[in-house]
Design a protein around this motif. Structure first.
Motif, PDB file in Angstrom:
ATOM      1  N   GLN A   1       8.509   7.639  -8.349  1.00 39.75           N
ATOM      2  CA  GLN A   1      10.142   7.751  -8.048  1.00 39.75           C
ATOM      3  C   GLN A   1      10.486   8.862 -10.000  1.00 39.75           C
ATOM      4  O   GLN A   1      10.664   8.196 -10.703  1.00 39.75           O
ATOM      5  CB  GLN A   1      11.670   7.113  -7.862  1.00 39.75           C
TER       6      GLN A   1
ATOM      7  N   LEU B   1       0.806   3.818  -3.073  1.00 32.58           N
ATOM      8  CA  LEU B   1       0.411   5.677  -2.277  1.00 32.58           C
ATOM      9  C   LEU B   1       1.556   6.445  -2.845  1.00 32.58           C
ATOM     10  O   LEU B   1       1.176   7.693  -2.513  1.00 32.58           O
ATOM     11  CB  LEU B   1      -0.253   5.062  -1.980  1.00 32.58           C
ATOM     12  N   SER B   2       2.657   6.153  -2.685  1.00 30.51           N
ATOM     13  CA  SER B   2       3.226   6.762  -2.734  1.00 30.51           C
ATOM     14  C   SER B   2       4.176   7.263  -4.344  1.00 30.51           C
ATOM     15  O   SER B   2       3.925   6.751  -4.911  1.00 30.51           O
ATOM     16  CB  SER B   2       5.401   6.200  -2.224  1.00 30.51           C
ATOM     17  N   PRO B   3       4.598   8.937  -3.769  1.00 28.40           N
ATOM     18  CA  PRO B   3       5.282   9.406  -5.809  1.00 28.40           C
ATOM     19  C   PRO B   3       6.067   8.705  -6.241  1.00 28.40           C
ATOM     20  O   PRO B   3       6.688   8.332  -5.942  1.00 28.40           O
ATOM     21  CB  PRO B   3       5.169  11.161  -4.962  1.00 28.40           C
TER      22      PRO B   3
ATOM     23  N   THR C   1       0.994  -1.124  -0.051  1.00 28.05           N
ATOM     24  CA  THR C   1      -0.013   0.088  -0.018  1.00 28.05           C
ATOM     25  C   THR C   1       1.305   1.640   0.151  1.00 28.05           C
ATOM     26  O   THR C   1       0.682   2.381  -0.968  1.00 28.05           O
ATOM     27  CB  THR C   1      -0.460   0.524   1.276  1.00 28.05           C
ATOM     28  N   THR C   2       1.941   1.325   0.892  1.00 30.88           N
ATOM     29  CA  THR C   2       2.613   2.189   0.986  1.00 30.88           C
ATOM     30  C   THR C   2       3.788   2.752  -0.275  1.00 30.88           C
ATOM     31  O   THR C   2       3.241   3.493  -0.874  1.00 30.88           O
ATOM     32  CB  THR C   2       3.810   1.770   2.134  1.00 30.88           C
ATOM     33  N   GLN C   3       3.777   1.722  -1.320  1.00 30.04           N
ATOM     34  CA  GLN C   3       4.438   1.207  -2.432  1.00 30.04           C
ATOM     35  C   GLN C   3       3.780   1.985  -3.933  1.00 30.04           C
ATOM     36  O   GLN C   3       3.808   3.080  -4.188  1.00 30.04           O
ATOM     37  CB  GLN C   3       4.917  -0.138  -2.757  1.00 30.04           C
TER      38      GLN C   3
END
Length: 60
Positions: free
Chosen positions: A59, A55-57, A51-53
């Motif tokens: 790269q 939802l992260s902007p 989920t973190t990956q």
């Protein structure tokens, strides 16, 4: 991370999950234990990593 976008949302989720399993396998035993304590199970910890990956902007 790959430089190309998957064709479908399902492919994106699968790709992220596989990458997070790889990340999990590279974590030290101490870091795995910390995540297990926080999230209860490996599945929950991996879900949090995915989920973190997702939802992260992106790269650049």
């Amino acid at each position: 991370m790959t430089d190309t976008l998957p064709d479908t949302p399902d492919a994106a989720l699968l790709d992220a999950a596989l990458q997070m399993v790889e990340v999990w396998n590279r974590l030290s035993a101490d870091k795995q234990a910390m995540l297990l304590k926080r999230f209860g199970t490996q599945e929950n910890a991996l879900a949090a990593l995915v989920t973190t990956q997702l939802l992260s902007p992106a790269q650049s």
